[in-house]
Every structure is written in C-alpha cells, then in structure tokens.
Design a protein around this motif. Structure first.
Motif, PDB file in Angstrom:
ATOM      1  N   ASN A 105       0.825  -1.214   0.000  1.00  0.00           N
ATOM      2  CA  ASN A 105       0.000   0.000   0.000  1.00  0.00           C
ATOM      3  C   ASN A 105       0.861   1.267   0.000  1.00  0.00           C
ATOM      4  N   TYR A 107       3.906   1.608  -1.254  1.00  0.00           N
ATOM      5  CA  TYR A 107       4.489   1.768  -2.591  1.00  0.00           C
ATOM      6  C   TYR A 107       3.472   2.397  -3.539  1.00  0.00           C
ATOM      7  N   ASN A 108       2.274   1.870  -3.562  1.00  0.00           N
ATOM      8  CA  ASN A 108       1.272   2.356  -4.508  1.00  0.00           C
ATOM      9  C   ASN A 108       0.810   3.768  -4.188  1.00  0.00           C
ATOM     10  N   THR A 111       3.540   6.252  -5.058  1.00  0.00           N
ATOM     11  CA  THR A 111       3.665   6.405  -6.506  1.00  0.00           C
ATOM     12  C   THR A 111       2.569   7.304  -7.053  1.00  0.00           C
ATOM     13  N   VAL A 174       2.514  -4.203  -6.727  1.00  0.00           N
ATOM     14  CA  VAL A 174       3.013  -2.838  -6.900  1.00  0.00           C
ATOM     15  C   VAL A 174       2.637  -2.313  -8.280  1.00  0.00           C
ATOM     16  N   ASN A 175       2.256  -1.056  -8.326  1.00  0.00           N
ATOM     17  CA  ASN A 175       1.805  -0.429  -9.577  1.00  0.00           C
ATOM     18  C   ASN A 175       2.682   0.775  -9.882  1.00  0.00           C
ATOM     19  N   CYS A 176       3.194   0.845 -11.115  1.00  0.00           N
ATOM     20  CA  CYS A 176       4.106   1.927 -11.494  1.00  0.00           C
ATOM     21  C   CYS A 176       3.424   2.998 -12.332  1.00  0.00           C
ATOM     22  N   LEU A 184      -3.707  -1.304 -10.647  1.00  0.00           N
ATOM     23  CA  LEU A 184      -3.779  -0.790  -9.287  1.00  0.00           C
ATOM     24  C   LEU A 184      -5.060  -1.340  -8.661  1.00  0.00           C
TER      25      LEU A 184
END
Length: 280
Positions: A105, A107-108, A111, A174-176, A184
């Motif tokens: 959470n 990380y997302n 980002t 993880v979503n970039c 996501l």
C-alpha cells in the motif's frame, strides 16, 4: 554528434539501463526482517480506500486508471496525510502478513502521490529524479522515511518485498502508474483477504493481452515484466510459461502449455491516466 542528438542518445541509453527494464536483482535488506509474530497490530488503510473509491476508474480496455489532474485539485492532501501516517507506523510491531500489505500500500500510494505532485507527465519515466547520470524515473530517489530509514520505491520493491517474501505475485501488487503494469487494486491490500486477492490480481493481469498473448501465428508475446524479473518466476521461458498457464483461463492455458518458448515481450510506459472525467 550534435548536442540534441547526443542528449537523445543519452536519454535512450538511460531508458534501457536505469529503469525497471534494467531488472534490479532482489537483494534483501536485513533490517526489514524484523517483525512481531502473532501481533494483532494493524494499519488503518481507510484513507487509501476512500481515495481509490473516489478516483480510480476501470477503463473499457480493462486497465484501471486515475484522473491525476483532478486528483491534484481534490484528494492530494488526504493522500499525503495517509502516506505520512504510514511513514510514522512502527513496522517492526506488525506480523509478516500485515507488513506485506503495509509495503504494498505504501508503494502504490507514494507512486500515485508522486504522479499527482508532478502532473502533467505522459509517463512516470519523465520524473527523472533518481540519482545517477543515466537515471530515468523516480525509483531510486529516497522519497519516504520509515522507522528512521530513508527509502526509495526501488528499496521497497527490490530490497524488501521481492527478497523477503519471494513470491512472484509481488509483481501484481506494486503499480508503477503505467498502462503496461498490473492494475492498481481498487481497495487496499489487507491480510484478511490477501491470498485470494493476490491470486485474483495474477489472473486479472495474465488473462489481459498486456500480460500474455498467443498470436494467430503461434508466437507468444508476454509483458516485459516476465523478462525483467524472470528469476522470480522460476527463471527461463519454461518457468514463466508454467506460471502464466497456472493463472490463465482454460483456452489460454492450453495454448501456453503447447509452447516451449517465449517469442517476444512488450511494455507500455504511458501513464494510466483517466481522461474522461472522474468516475461515477
């Protein structure tokens, strides 16, 4: 070589050498092995749920998108508060499943907040704030501080999540902020439903053309994720194909099991932006 041409060449080289395409190896950060087994402590991810419920939209193409511009005007402050709350969480006091959700959470959310802060951009790779001459994107920049440690997005993914859990499904967590990335998740990661949600995220990506596609001529084209991080999927084409077949729908799974190699890979770095207004 002229200055513009030289700059273009440098940027092109950087795009290949200094981004997730460079496939950072998973090297565990020993400090983050600390946890409290059996702990009942949990983290409140309600603010992240609320942000996603208001802003995240599933496009007709099956890609979850965010209206970063609109969120910059309404939602950024609450999201920043949520990230700060996570930064002040004592991660050592959590058990392992709760830690996994915490890192995913964080990380997302960080980002998404970064995209909002730097909007407009056509791709997250344009946010070239990582240290180093050939750096592309934001992944190497220390953007967070947890339990007194400065952390980058690369640290969270490649020094904590991948090496400490050694679960290939991390790549669906993880979503970039890109079209080519696994979606996501529309709600926060939580321990109560973690295993089911991880499998659902894997199936969602694998069964979408940006995950894997068997072409009419029989060629197998996969997401570049399976090339960059193939060691996480058993290494080699055989391991990747077995992973994909496990999560694929029956027809796709049968096609994958008949293959013994991967022919090509691709990835779309375009921002996963929703441009038709906020979701209903």
């Amino acid at each position: 070589m002229s200055t513009p041409s030289r700059r273009a060449a440098i940027i092109g080289a950087a795009a290949l050498l200094a981004s997730p395409a460079a496939a950072l190896r998973a090297e565990g950060w020993t400090r983050w092995r600390r946890h409290t087994a059996g702990s009942r402590a949990s983290v409140d991810h309600g603010a992240w749920d609320a942000f996603l419920a208001h802003h995240l939209h599933r496009g007709a193409d099956g890609v979850n998108r965010l209206p970063y511009g609109a969120a910059k005007e309404a939602g950024a402050a609450a999201l920043a508060d949520y990230v700060r709350m996570l930064e002040h969480t004592d991660v050592d006091a959590l058990d392992r499943p709760e830690q996994f959700c915490f890192w995913g959470n964080l990380y997302n959310a960080r980002t998404v907040l970064l995209m909002i802060e730097r909007w407009p951009v056509s791709s997250i790779r344009e946010i070239a704030i990582s240290p180093g001459l050939f750096s592309v994107g934001p992944w190497g920049r220390k953007l967070m501080r947890v339990n007194g440690e400065a952390l980058s997005l690369d640290d969270v993914e490649h020094r904590i999540l991948r090496p400490l859990w050694r679960d290939p499904r991390v790549h669906y967590v993880v979503n970039c902020a890109s079209i080519g990335c696994p979606n996501l998740k529309p709600t926060a990661w939580r321990t109560a439903t973690l295993e089911a949600d991880l499998d659902a995220a894997a199936r969602d990506f694998v069964n979408h053309p940006r995950g894997v596609a068997v072409q009419p001529d029989g060629r197998t084209v996969v997401s570049s994720i399976y090339r960059w991080f193939r060691e996480d999927f058993g290494d080699g084409d055989a391991g990747v194909l077995a992973h994909l077949a496990y999560y694929a729908e029956p027809r796709l799974a049968a096609a994958l099991r008949s293959r013994n190699r991967i022919d090509d890979h691709r990835y779309d770095w375009s921002a996963n932006v929703w441009t038709r207004g906020p979701p209903a």
